[in-house]
Structure formats: C-alpha cells, structure tokens
Design a protein around this motif. Sequence first.
Motif, short mmCIF file in Angstrom:
data_model
loop_
_atom_site.label_atom_id
_atom_site.label_comp_id
_atom_site.label_asym_id
_atom_site.label_seq_id
_atom_site.Cartn_x
_atom_site.Cartn_y
_atom_site.Cartn_z
N ASN A 32 0.82 -1.21 0.00
CA ASN A 32 0.00 0.00 0.00
C ASN A 32 0.85 1.26 0.00
O ASN A 32 0.51 2.26 -0.63
CB ASN A 32 -0.94 0.01 1.21
N LYS A 33 1.98 1.18 0.71
CA LYS A 33 2.89 2.33 0.76
C LYS A 33 3.46 2.62 -0.62
O LYS A 33 3.51 3.77 -1.06
CB LYS A 33 4.02 2.06 1.76
N ILE A 34 3.87 1.56 -1.33
CA ILE A 34 4.42 1.72 -2.68
C ILE A 34 3.36 2.27 -3.63
O ILE A 34 3.62 3.19 -4.41
CB ILE A 34 4.97 0.37 -3.21
N ILE A 35 2.15 1.74 -3.53
CA ILE A 35 1.05 2.21 -4.37
C ILE A 35 0.80 3.69 -4.12
O ILE A 35 0.64 4.48 -5.05
CB ILE A 35 -0.23 1.40 -4.10
N ASN A 36 0.79 4.08 -2.85
CA ASN A 36 0.53 5.48 -2.50
C ASN A 36 1.64 6.40 -2.98
O ASN A 36 1.39 7.54 -3.39
CB ASN A 36 0.34 5.61 -0.99
N ILE A 37 2.91 5.93 -2.92
CA ILE A 37 4.04 6.73 -3.40
C ILE A 37 3.90 6.99 -4.90
O ILE A 37 4.02 8.12 -5.38
CB ILE A 37 5.38 6.01 -3.10
N ILE A 38 3.62 5.92 -5.65
CA ILE A 38 3.49 6.04 -7.11
C ILE A 38 2.28 6.92 -7.46
O ILE A 38 2.37 7.81 -8.31
CB ILE A 38 3.36 4.64 -7.75
N LYS A 39 1.18 6.69 -6.76
CA LYS A 39 -0.03 7.46 -7.03
C LYS A 39 0.18 8.94 -6.74
O LYS A 39 -0.23 9.81 -7.54
CB LYS A 39 -1.18 6.92 -6.18
N SER A 40 0.86 9.26 -5.64
CA SER A 40 1.08 10.67 -5.28
C SER A 40 2.01 11.35 -6.27
O SER A 40 1.83 12.53 -6.60
CB SER A 40 1.64 10.78 -3.86
N ARG A 41 3.01 10.63 -6.78
CA ARG A 41 3.92 11.22 -7.78
C ARG A 41 3.19 11.50 -9.07
O ARG A 41 3.42 12.52 -9.72
CB ARG A 41 5.11 10.28 -8.03
N ILE A 42 2.32 10.59 -9.45
CA ILE A 42 1.54 10.79 -10.67
C ILE A 42 0.61 12.00 -10.51
O ILE A 42 0.50 12.85 -11.40
CB ILE A 42 0.74 9.53 -11.02
N GLN A 43 -0.04 12.09 -9.36
CA GLN A 43 -0.96 13.20 -9.13
C GLN A 43 -0.23 14.55 -9.08
O GLN A 43 -0.80 15.58 -9.43
CB GLN A 43 -1.73 12.96 -7.82
N ALA A 44 1.04 14.53 -8.66
CA ALA A 44 1.83 15.77 -8.60
C ALA A 44 2.42 16.16 -9.95
O ALA A 44 2.85 17.30 -10.14
CB ALA A 44 2.97 15.60 -7.59
#
Length: 204
Positions: free
Chosen positions: A5-17
């Motif tokens: 979940n941490k990895i998913i959230n890291i990737i998702k947040s970078r994409i959103q930024a």
Amino acid sequence: MAKENKIINIIKSRIQAAQNGTLFFNNSFPEFDDEYVGQILSDLAKDGIIHHLSRGVYLKTEETRFGLVYPPVEDIAKAIARRDNAQVIPTGATAQNILGLSTQVPMNAVFLTSGSARIIKLGNRTITFRRAVPKNFAVKGRYTSLIVQALKSIGEEGFSEEDLIHIQDIILRHPEPDTIEQDLAVMPSWIRKIFVRTLKTSKQ
C-alpha cells in the motif's frame, strides 16, 4: 500488505503531482520492481487516474468533452525513445509539418526508430514507429535531420521555390556548427547543394 500500500501510495502521489501530458512507464519508478510498477500503473489506468496508450505506456492528462488532451506527438515519441534508449526521427509528412512546410497535421505521425516498431493510438490519430537501419540516423543535427527527412519525402522533383525559401530560412535561423560538416557528408547530394548554397550565401 502495508508495504504494498505504501508503494502504491508513493506512485499514485507522484503521478498526481506530475503535470498533465506526463508519460509514465514501468521503469519510471526505478526504486521499485518494473513488473510490479506495471501492475500498479495498469490498476491506476482502470481507476481513470492515468490513461493507457500502449503496452507499458501511460499518460496523465485531462479529459474534456472533446476527448483526451494529448501532448505534441514529437514529445510522446521522444519520451518513448528515452525509455527504450533508442533514436527517433520524424519523417515524411510529420517532418514537413514540424518544419512548417505543410500546415496539414498528419493523422498518422510517422517516426523512424532504432528501437521497436509499434503503433500508438491517440484518439482518432496514431503514432507509428518504423524500425530503420542505422544509416537513417547518420545525420545528427536536430534541424538538419528534420530538413533531410522532410525533403526526402517531398522529392527533388516536387521541391518548390517556396519550399526552398522556407528551408533556407530554417538553416540560417538554426545553424548547427558542431554537426554540419559531418552531416553534409552523409545527406543526399541534391539536399547537400541546398545547404552548401545557403551557408555560402550567409557568409557573403
């Protein structure tokens, strides 16, 4: 599960930024396993956070009532080339349009590549990558290479006085002194004459 979940959230947040128009690939997050990243990107595409363009190629963009907003095809081609550690050159009508020799935007943008051949769909348009032999990449100057590809597609017989004036202006506005001597040696002779005549005139 917490780590995943941490990895998913890291990737998702970078994409959103990231800015709209940014491309993402399986290797865009080198600290994580490519195959695992690919699964996450695929899931995010299903959720509508990014858009799947081709195998392993995803795009962050906005969707309007007219459809998705795509970045320029040349930017997409260059990003894919960087990912593949390959060379790409716009050719044919695509090169003509980039140089302003033609105002018609080709529905199928064609690029020669030293990487894999592929077709990417962008709504009702496509980008076609045609695998080419190394000699097609012998011309190194960015504008010189574009000019050579555009003129090869026009042909010596179809080359007009208006085209000549336009090309001469590009040559003079975008001199490429670091590569021009080597490029002159490998381009077709009729195109070389245009460059030589233009460059000589500029020194007078």
